[in-house]
Scaffold this active site. Sequence first.
Site, PDB file in Angstrom:
ATOM      1  N   TYR A 146       5.146  39.446  59.212  1.00  0.00           N
ATOM      2  CA  TYR A 146       4.657  40.539  58.368  1.00  0.00           C
ATOM      3  C   TYR A 146       3.784  41.517  59.152  1.00  0.00           C
ATOM      4  O   TYR A 146       3.681  42.679  58.786  1.00  0.00           O
ATOM      5  CB  TYR A 146       3.829  39.984  57.208  1.00  0.00           C
ATOM      6  CG  TYR A 146       4.613  39.606  55.978  1.00  0.00           C
ATOM      7  CD1 TYR A 146       5.661  38.706  56.049  1.00  0.00           C
ATOM      8  CD2 TYR A 146       4.283  40.140  54.735  1.00  0.00           C
ATOM      9  CE1 TYR A 146       6.365  38.342  54.916  1.00  0.00           C
ATOM     10  CE2 TYR A 146       4.976  39.783  53.596  1.00  0.00           C
ATOM     11  CZ  TYR A 146       6.016  38.881  53.690  1.00  0.00           C
ATOM     12  OH  TYR A 146       6.699  38.527  52.559  1.00  0.00           O
ATOM     13  N   LYS A 197      10.514  26.142  61.577  1.00  0.00           N
ATOM     14  CA  LYS A 197      11.906  26.186  62.047  1.00  0.00           C
ATOM     15  C   LYS A 197      11.877  25.914  63.546  1.00  0.00           C
ATOM     16  O   LYS A 197      12.339  26.717  64.370  1.00  0.00           O
ATOM     17  CB  LYS A 197      12.510  27.564  61.703  1.00  0.00           C
ATOM     18  CG  LYS A 197      14.010  27.674  61.942  1.00  0.00           C
ATOM     19  CD  LYS A 197      14.861  26.917  60.937  1.00  0.00           C
ATOM     20  CE  LYS A 197      16.328  27.023  61.301  1.00  0.00           C
ATOM     21  NZ  LYS A 197      17.190  26.157  60.482  1.00  0.00           N
ATOM     22  N   ASP A 230      14.797  25.356  55.971  1.00  0.00           N
ATOM     23  CA  ASP A 230      16.024  25.320  55.156  1.00  0.00           C
ATOM     24  C   ASP A 230      16.075  24.041  54.332  1.00  0.00           C
ATOM     25  O   ASP A 230      16.381  24.052  53.139  1.00  0.00           O
ATOM     26  CB  ASP A 230      17.277  25.504  56.035  1.00  0.00           C
ATOM     27  CG  ASP A 230      17.293  24.641  57.288  1.00  0.00           C
ATOM     28  OD1 ASP A 230      16.263  24.010  57.605  1.00  0.00           O
ATOM     29  OD2 ASP A 230      18.353  24.583  57.945  1.00  0.00           O
ATOM     30  N   ASP A 254       6.458  32.948  51.635  1.00  0.00           N
ATOM     31  CA  ASP A 254       6.870  33.942  50.635  1.00  0.00           C
ATOM     32  C   ASP A 254       8.136  33.452  49.925  1.00  0.00           C
ATOM     33  O   ASP A 254       8.212  33.437  48.695  1.00  0.00           O
ATOM     34  CB  ASP A 254       7.131  35.285  51.317  1.00  0.00           C
ATOM     35  CG  ASP A 254       7.607  36.344  50.342  1.00  0.00           C
ATOM     36  OD1 ASP A 254       7.000  36.458  49.264  1.00  0.00           O
ATOM     37  OD2 ASP A 254       8.599  37.037  50.645  1.00  0.00           O
ATOM     38  N   ASP A 258       8.612  31.467  45.849  1.00  0.00           N
ATOM     39  CA  ASP A 258       9.479  31.919  44.745  1.00  0.00           C
ATOM     40  C   ASP A 258      10.434  30.800  44.329  1.00  0.00           C
ATOM     41  O   ASP A 258      10.665  30.559  43.142  1.00  0.00           O
ATOM     42  CB  ASP A 258      10.303  33.150  45.149  1.00  0.00           C
ATOM     43  CG  ASP A 258       9.656  34.460  44.717  1.00  0.00           C
ATOM     44  OD1 ASP A 258       8.414  34.536  44.763  1.00  0.00           O
ATOM     45  OD2 ASP A 258      10.383  35.390  44.323  1.00  0.00           O
TER      46      ASP A 258
HETATM   47  C1  IPM Z   1       4.146  37.950  47.398  1.00  0.00           C
HETATM   48  C2  IPM Z   1       4.928  39.233  47.353  1.00  0.00           C
HETATM   49  C3  IPM Z   1       4.468  40.142  48.477  1.00  0.00           C
HETATM   50  C4  IPM Z   1       4.733  39.438  49.794  1.00  0.00           C
HETATM   51  C5  IPM Z   1       5.081  41.545  48.460  1.00  0.00           C
HETATM   52  C6  IPM Z   1       4.779  42.270  47.169  1.00  0.00           C
HETATM   53  C7  IPM Z   1       4.656  42.372  49.647  1.00  0.00           C
HETATM   54  O1  IPM Z   1       6.287  38.978  47.401  1.00  0.00           O
HETATM   55  O2  IPM Z   1       2.904  38.002  47.334  1.00  0.00           O
HETATM   56  O3  IPM Z   1       4.757  36.881  47.486  1.00  0.00           O
HETATM   57  O4  IPM Z   1       5.861  39.482  50.314  1.00  0.00           O
HETATM   58  O5  IPM Z   1       3.808  38.814  50.324  1.00  0.00           O
HETATM   59 MG    MG Z   2       6.777  36.893  47.304  1.00  0.00          MG
END
Ligand code: IPM
Ligand code: MG
Length: 379
Positions: A146, A197, A230, A254, A258
């Site tokens: 990032y 990884k 993975d 990240d 999710d």
């Molecule tokens: C998160 C989000 C952010 C990230 C975005 C909005 C930049 O997806 O906090 O997980 O990728 O860190």
């Molecule tokens: Mg995110």
Amino acid sequence: MNNLSNMIKVAVVGGEGIGPEVTAQSHRVLNWFAARRNVPMVLREAQYGLIPYLATGKVLPPDTAEAMDEADAILWGATGGPETKGVPAAARKAGSLLSLRSKYDLYANLRPIVADPALADSAPLKAEVLRDVDFVIIRELTSGIYFGEPRGIETLADGQRRGFNTEQYTTHQVRRVARAAFELARTRKGRVCSVDKANVLETSVLWREEVIALHAAEFSDVELSHMYVDNAAMQIVRQPSQFDVMVTGNIFGDILSDCAAMASGSLGMLPSASLGPVDKFGRRKALYEPVHGSAPDIAGRGIANPLGSILSVAMMLRLTLNRPEDADLLEKAVGIALAAGARTADIAESGATRLSTEQMGDAVLNALEQVASKEKEHA
Ligand code: IPM
Ligand code: MG
């Protein structure tokens, strides 16, 4: 009355998309703790995003920057969505969430994943997979690909374009986030799984070596395992109850967080805390935000789930305000509201009544009153 100098400063920044709606409810919850439980804090509300941009030319106007700079804790709503189109890229970048994470050095991002059995029927995974899910992802938040340099898009001699980014980690960056994971594991089930990884990437080879070295030097009482990213993605949906604390780099965290949202039943439920280093006065800057983001498709309709933001307040009570019993109280109240059938659209089983964002806030506040008065009876 609390002495002003003992007051903990909290900046409340709803931001964009569904951010302001959900934050309005967690703000009510904060007010409840200030008034009813005498939690010593001063709240300062500030604006972020398109609205201040139109008024001042900045998504993060000076007043908001000041409120956030002086705050011990920031309650953050969300950023992003179609509103970003009204703002030129440079102005957007100047006050972006990523730049804030970097500015305050919020390197340790805690994302707890807990599955409430009350939500089993609305969850996309089977109830048996969700049984006993209770783990925390610690994502490194201020380095990795990032932020690595060089980065950019260039045009090659043959007219092709080439985009490039740099994945990178230093000893210090790995060790401090690994330390946060080991320390947290000591307060939980005592297990850390480090995700990388290392079969492909040098940054991951370094990551793994540093985690192993720190473990051997200071945390040999904690059980340490390693997993490739993975495989970790698969294990999170196959058997999420196997994890206690998972620690990983910025981009892996990240993606995996999710993915892990599904192991909790709903993305709308997930809170997070992003912690900076402890300074010489023992203070630690922190930003609390729901994981869900701005959800532009439902913004402004008053139907978003405020529980991710409200549970972020529970994390704030525990980690910044040093009020673990109040954090427990709030988590209990959320559990009571859910057990009694309170559902926003995202967590509603078919046929269930769908509460608005504000009604869900009411349900939690009612449950808080209920638990607090029971506690008094027993006192
Ligand atoms: C998160 C989000 C952010 C990230 C975005 C909005 C930049 O997806 O906090 O997980 O990728 O860190
Ligand atoms: Mg995110």
